[in-house]
Enzyme design. Structure first.
Site, PDB file in Angstrom:
ATOM      1  N   CYS A 174       1.200  24.390  10.111  1.00  6.36           N
ATOM      2  CA  CYS A 174       1.235  24.949  11.445  1.00  6.36           C
ATOM      3  C   CYS A 174       1.429  23.835  12.461  1.00  6.36           C
ATOM      4  CB  CYS A 174      -0.065  25.701  11.731  1.00  6.36           C
ATOM      5  SG  CYS A 174      -0.502  26.938  10.478  1.00  6.36           S
ATOM      6  N   ASN A 231      -4.145  22.402  11.310  1.00  6.79           N
ATOM      7  CA  ASN A 231      -2.843  22.324  10.656  1.00  6.79           C
ATOM      8  C   ASN A 231      -3.041  21.753   9.261  1.00  6.79           C
ATOM      9  OD1 ASN A 231      -0.127  21.874   9.935  1.00  6.79           O
ATOM     10  ND2 ASN A 231      -0.109  19.892  10.967  1.00  6.79           N
ATOM     11  N   GLU A 251      -3.863  22.420   4.896  1.00  3.08           N
ATOM     12  CA  GLU A 251      -4.530  23.246   3.890  1.00  3.08           C
ATOM     13  C   GLU A 251      -5.768  22.521   3.374  1.00  3.08           C
ATOM     14  OE1 GLU A 251      -3.494  26.225   3.063  1.00  3.08           O
ATOM     15  OE2 GLU A 251      -1.387  26.268   3.695  1.00  3.08           O
ATOM     16  N   ASP A 276      -8.602  29.722   4.705  1.00  5.40           N
ATOM     17  CA  ASP A 276      -9.350  28.478   4.616  1.00  5.40           C
ATOM     18  C   ASP A 276      -9.875  28.052   5.985  1.00  5.40           C
ATOM     19  OD1 ASP A 276      -6.765  27.975   5.486  1.00  5.40           O
ATOM     20  OD2 ASP A 276      -6.534  26.110   4.370  1.00  5.40           O
ATOM     21  N   SER A 325       5.939  18.369  -3.688  1.00  4.78           N
ATOM     22  CA  SER A 325       6.725  17.141  -3.670  1.00  4.78           C
ATOM     23  C   SER A 325       6.039  16.082  -4.526  1.00  4.78           C
ATOM     24  CB  SER A 325       6.859  16.649  -2.220  1.00  4.78           C
ATOM     25  OG  SER A 325       7.327  15.327  -2.165  1.00  4.78           O
TER      26      SER A 325
END
Length: 640
Positions: free
Chosen positions: A2, A80, A82, A105, A374
């Site tokens: 976010c 912003n 996780e 979360d 990634s």
């Protein structure tokens, strides 16, 4: 993933509707980071306003809306990133009476802070995060950044304002924003091709350092707390080294990787992975496929020029693992079309040219998924960069020369012009001489004159060796992590310096901006802090053995993928930037680099830029990155 932003107006004379309007305008600049939802919260009496843009990943309902207020009403958060272990934390909070209305979360973060306090809660978070938390009771703003620096967070003061946000463009949207380029930070940019933390390109605005909390009280004073540092992990690892055989260490790493990947596969939206066919991304995808009952979606960008093409290697790995693989071959013109957008996405100067293929593969992945894993971090964690072996060998050779003689020898080498060195070395068999003969000898001479190892490594990673000669009227702003000098193994010292500078400020900044430009959440399983704790307890030769890095990681990958599919020279996302600038991009470059334009701007030394440009036109590859850094600054300045 976010975007967050906000401010405190310490004058406290702005009406609530004006505060709300300004926070809304700031958050609107971050729409690309969160196209699914937006929100604003204000406390007019305190002069506080917070704005948010949401990319819905966990709990797609309105229960995940931000800004979010805690159940007690004391805390308000914009967040912003996780926190991957939120379900475990939720189970731990339930016996203490915590009640939850949704399954996000964010709600767990708030209740954890309420129950355990901010620092204790953050220490229990596993994830990537940038948090702004307003404590209504103590009228204090807390800004928090994750341990490794995966998620960005800018903050600083301008007059009576304290501003913060995920990107600088959000701060710029405040009507009282008064920017001033920090010339000293600009010098640092030209050394590294990025502006190193804690600085930003603007005076008075900085990047929050990874692993820290800054708390701003009602009187405006701030206090910084470090809740995690890699330096502390190094000390702990040295005091408690891993006592395990090679097979036992590989088993433990395999288990940790599996746990890290599994946490990062939790998503309420489609998920995939970037795959280059190298060690790091192949390891991540192999673990994902081992955990998934269906073929994992993987994505690769390819180029027709085999010198820069990783797609063939990625395809072979994908076929072996059985993934649902998508590859896109990009023509040079399509890659070049990305360039005008770079200064918009990277809203402070940034000149790692791999930003282009990173953006291209992010755009490709976003067509099918909202989250992509990634392999970033493997080089810093397990010693994968070629410069670690090069730096080790150079430092050993320097130490073979008596210390008092080193500067004398270096000065003598410098007295011989580059052209003379070229003539001398042309008499020596080519395989025994460096590629850039005379320039390399001058570079080695400078290394001999380096006072300590940090200074040597600083030179190893420099784009411009003497960037203060490029920026007019400035001295280099140097990150505090370069102060002093760590003792111990040479390779470990380089890995440490890269992990606290290059990793967060280049690699992770590049991935964040490129993925967020297309509203794609990128996750990095190799950057779980528990993997750092483990890796820094390993013997050095479990990571770098002889002239090859990532030794232990290769042993684990070999359990899933035959070595012949992944063992190749390290390539990375390289591009023929020099060829492009001598060819189709020459007009664009010459316009930005014109002597008249540079002189009118008054920022850069036209003579230094002109010399580098002439070198590039003559085919001197050492100037490619230098000129690209100037072009990215000039393009950024034209945009902002």
């Amino acid at each position: 993933m976010c975007g967050l932003t906000g401010f405190i107006d310490f004058a406290r004379h702005t009406a609530e509707d004006v505060l709300r309007e300004r926070a809304g305008a700031m958050s609107e600049t971050l729409r690309h980071r969160g196209p699914d939802d937006d929100g604003v919260w204000v406390d007019a009496d305190a002069g506080v306003a917070m704005g948010f843009r949401r990319l819905s990943i966990i709990d797609l309902s309105d229960m995940g809306h931000q800004p979010m207020v805690s159940s007690s009403g004391r805390y308000v958060i914009v967040f912003n990133g996780e926190v991957y272990n939120f379900r475990e934390l939720r189970d731990a909070l339930a016996p203490a009476g915590a009640r939850f209305t949704g399954s996000s979360d964010t709600e767990v973060i708030l209740e954890a802070i309420q129950a355990w306090g901010l620092e204790a809660a953050v220490r229990r978070f596993v994830g990537m995060f940038a948090i702004a938390l307003w404590d209504r009771e103590e009228r204090t703003l807390h800004l928090v950044r994750d341990r490794i620096g995966v998620k960005p967070l800018y903050w600083g003061r301008q007059g009576n304002l304290l501003l913060f946000g995920s990107e600088l463009k959000a701060l710029r949207a405040h009507p009282d924003w008064r920017p001033e380029i920090d010339r000293d930070a600009l010098v640092a940019y030209f050394r590294h091709a990025y502006v190193p933390a804690p600085f930003s390109i603007y005076r008075g605005i900085g990047k929050l350092m990874p692993g820290t909390i800054v708390s701003i009280g009602p009187d405006g004073t701030d206090q910084t707390t470090t809740y995690w540092s890699l330096a502390a992990q190094l000390e702990a690892g040295g005091a408690d080294p891993l006592d395990a055989t090679e097979d036992e260490a590989a088993d433990r790493l395999d288990q940790l990787l599996r746990e890290s990947v599994e946490l990062r596969m939790v998503s309420d939206v489609p998920l995939g992975a970037f795959l280059s066919g190298g060690i790091d991304s192949s390891t991540v995808v192999a673990q994902m496929q081992a955990l998934s009952p269906q073929p994992v979606k993987t994505f690769t960008i390819g180029f027709e020029d085999d010198t820069f093409n990783e797609a063939k290697d990625a395809k072979r790995v994908a076929e072996h693992l059985g993934t649902d693989h998508t590859e896109l071959y990009v023509r040079p013109g399509e890659a070049q079309d990305i360039i005008p957008s770079l200064s918009e996405w990277y809203d402070e100067p940034f000149a790692d040219a791999s930003q282009i293929p990173t953006a291209l593969v992010s755009e490709l992945a976003r067509r099918d998924v909202t989250v992509s894993l990634s392999g970033d971090g493997g080089d810093e964690l397990f010693g994968g960069y070629d410069r670690y072996v090069q730096g080790r060998d150079i430092w050993a050779r320097i130490h073979a020369i008596p210390a008092p003689a080193r500067p004398v020898v270096g000065a003598l080498m410098r007295t011989i012009p580059v052209g003379a060195w070229n003539t001398i070395l042309s008499l020596v068999p080519a395989h025994l001489t460096p590629g850039q003969k005379g320039r390399t000898m001058h570079w080695l001479a400078g290394n001999l004159m380096s006072g300590n190892f940090n200074e040597l490594f600083h030179r190893l990673v420099s784009i411009w060796d003497a960037p203060e000669t490029l920026v007019l009227g400035a001295r280099e702003a140097k990150s505090p992590v370069w102060d002093g000098e760590r003792q111990g193994d040479t390779v470990e010292r380089m890995m440490y310096l890269d992990s606290v500078t290059y990793l967060p400020d280049d690699i992770l900044a590049k991935l964040d901006r490129a993925s967020m430009a297309f509203s794609l959440e990128a996750r990095d399983p190799l950057l779980d802090h528990r993997l750092f704790d483990f890796a820094w307890r390993l013997p050095v030769d479990y990571r770098v053995r002889g002239d090859k890095g990532k030794w232990l990681l290769r042993q684990v990958l070999g359990r899933y993928v035959p070595p012949e599919l992944t063992e190749r020279p390290k390539q990375g996302f390289s591009l023929p930037i020099g060829d492009w600038l001598r060819g189709p991009l020459r007009g664009w470059a010459e316009d930005l680099l014109s002597e008249t334009r540079l002189a009118e701007d008054g920022m850069l030394n036209p003579a230094a830029v002109g010399t580098a440009w002439k070198g590039l036109l003559k085919g001197n590859s050492a100037t490619d990155a230098r000129i690209w850094s100037v072009l990215m600054f000039q393009a950024w300045r034209a945009r902002w």
